[in-house]
Design a protein around this motif. Structure first.
Motif, PDB file in Angstrom:
ATOM      1  N   UNK A 119       0.832  -1.203   0.000  1.00  0.00           N
ATOM      2  CA  UNK A 119       0.000   0.000   0.000  1.00  0.00           C
ATOM      3  C   UNK A 119       0.867   1.255   0.000  1.00  0.00           C
ATOM      4  N   UNK A 120       0.506   2.216  -0.882  1.00  0.00           N
ATOM      5  CA  UNK A 120       1.156   3.530  -0.862  1.00  0.00           C
ATOM      6  C   UNK A 120       0.181   4.615  -0.449  1.00  0.00           C
ATOM      7  N   UNK A 121      -1.121   4.311  -0.487  1.00  0.00           N
ATOM      8  CA  UNK A 121      -2.119   5.357  -0.237  1.00  0.00           C
ATOM      9  C   UNK A 121      -2.451   5.529   1.243  1.00  0.00           C
ATOM     10  N   UNK A 122      -2.140   4.527   2.057  1.00  0.00           N
ATOM     11  CA  UNK A 122      -2.455   4.582   3.477  1.00  0.00           C
ATOM     12  C   UNK A 122      -3.859   4.122   3.816  1.00  0.00           C
ATOM     13  N   UNK A 123      -4.664   3.789   2.799  1.00  0.00           N
ATOM     14  CA  UNK A 123      -6.052   3.425   3.035  1.00  0.00           C
ATOM     15  C   UNK A 123      -6.335   1.943   3.167  1.00  0.00           C
ATOM     16  N   UNK A 124      -5.345   1.106   2.953  1.00  0.00           N
ATOM     17  CA  UNK A 124      -5.563  -0.345   2.969  1.00  0.00           C
ATOM     18  C   UNK A 124      -6.001  -0.833   4.347  1.00  0.00           C
ATOM     19  N   UNK A 125      -6.926  -1.768   4.338  1.00  0.00           N
ATOM     20  CA  UNK A 125      -7.342  -2.435   5.573  1.00  0.00           C
ATOM     21  C   UNK A 125      -6.510  -3.685   5.810  1.00  0.00           C
ATOM     22  N   UNK A 126      -5.507  -3.898   4.976  1.00  0.00           N
ATOM     23  CA  UNK A 126      -4.647  -5.077   5.076  1.00  0.00           C
ATOM     24  C   UNK A 126      -3.176  -4.656   5.019  1.00  0.00           C
ATOM     25  N   UNK A 127      -2.836  -3.547   5.672  1.00  0.00           N
ATOM     26  CA  UNK A 127      -1.467  -3.035   5.646  1.00  0.00           C
ATOM     27  C   UNK A 127      -0.489  -4.080   6.162  1.00  0.00           C
ATOM     28  N   UNK A 128       0.675  -4.173   5.580  1.00  0.00           N
ATOM     29  CA  UNK A 128       1.273  -3.249   4.613  1.00  0.00           C
ATOM     30  C   UNK A 128       0.878  -3.535   3.169  1.00  0.00           C
ATOM     31  N   UNK A 129      -0.016  -4.496   2.955  1.00  0.00           N
ATOM     32  CA  UNK A 129      -0.377  -4.899   1.604  1.00  0.00           C
ATOM     33  C   UNK A 129      -1.523  -4.063   1.049  1.00  0.00           C
TER      34      UNK A 129
END
Length: 141
Positions: A119-129
């Protein structure tokens, strides 16, 4: 077993396609590139007999989430470090192609093969993916 951990396998000659639905970010790269193989409305939705092994490998290597991967029988593995590549998708995730090891702050380690989308947007619910949230929030970058 969690549904997102289930892997379905499809075979074509010496190639086994691995499909992990829980990783998919629905970019539709597979459907756009090989519509005769990938048909989300069909069951089974993957028909590997409709493309050559090389066409399948080329398309799977472009899967941004790593939901699609493959194994080759009798494949010789090279040095993973020499095969790692990093690519920024426009308005999307950071793609790391190759074998990598991810170490979390809690000390856990995850080994990833083939392709991983971070993730680059910061919006993922599965960070860091990446989970595709960049599309929903209109991420530009």
């Amino acid at each position: 077993m969690d549904k997102k951990d289930i892997i379905k396998k499809y075979k074509r000659d010496n190639l086994t396609i691995n499909w992990q639905a829980g990783k998919c970010i629905h970019s539709a790269v597979c459907v756009k590139e090989l519509p005769g193989v990938y048909d989300p409305k069909s069951r089974p939705w993957i028909k590997p007999e409709n493309a050559s092994v090389e066409e399948l490998k080329d398309q799977i290597d472009k899967c941004p989430s790593g939901a699609l991967s493959y194994d080759l029988e009798d494949a010789v593995k090279g040095d993973p470090a020499s095969q790692t590549e990093v690519e920024l998708m426009e308005n999307g995730p950071l793609l790391v192609k190759g074998s990598i090891q991810i170490k979390s702050p809690d000390g856990s380690v995850v080994n990833k093969e083939k392709l991983t989308a971070f993730c680059r947007c910061g919006g993922s619910n599965n960070k860091p993916y990446c989970d595709g949230q960049h599309k929903k929030i209109g991420f530009q970058g």
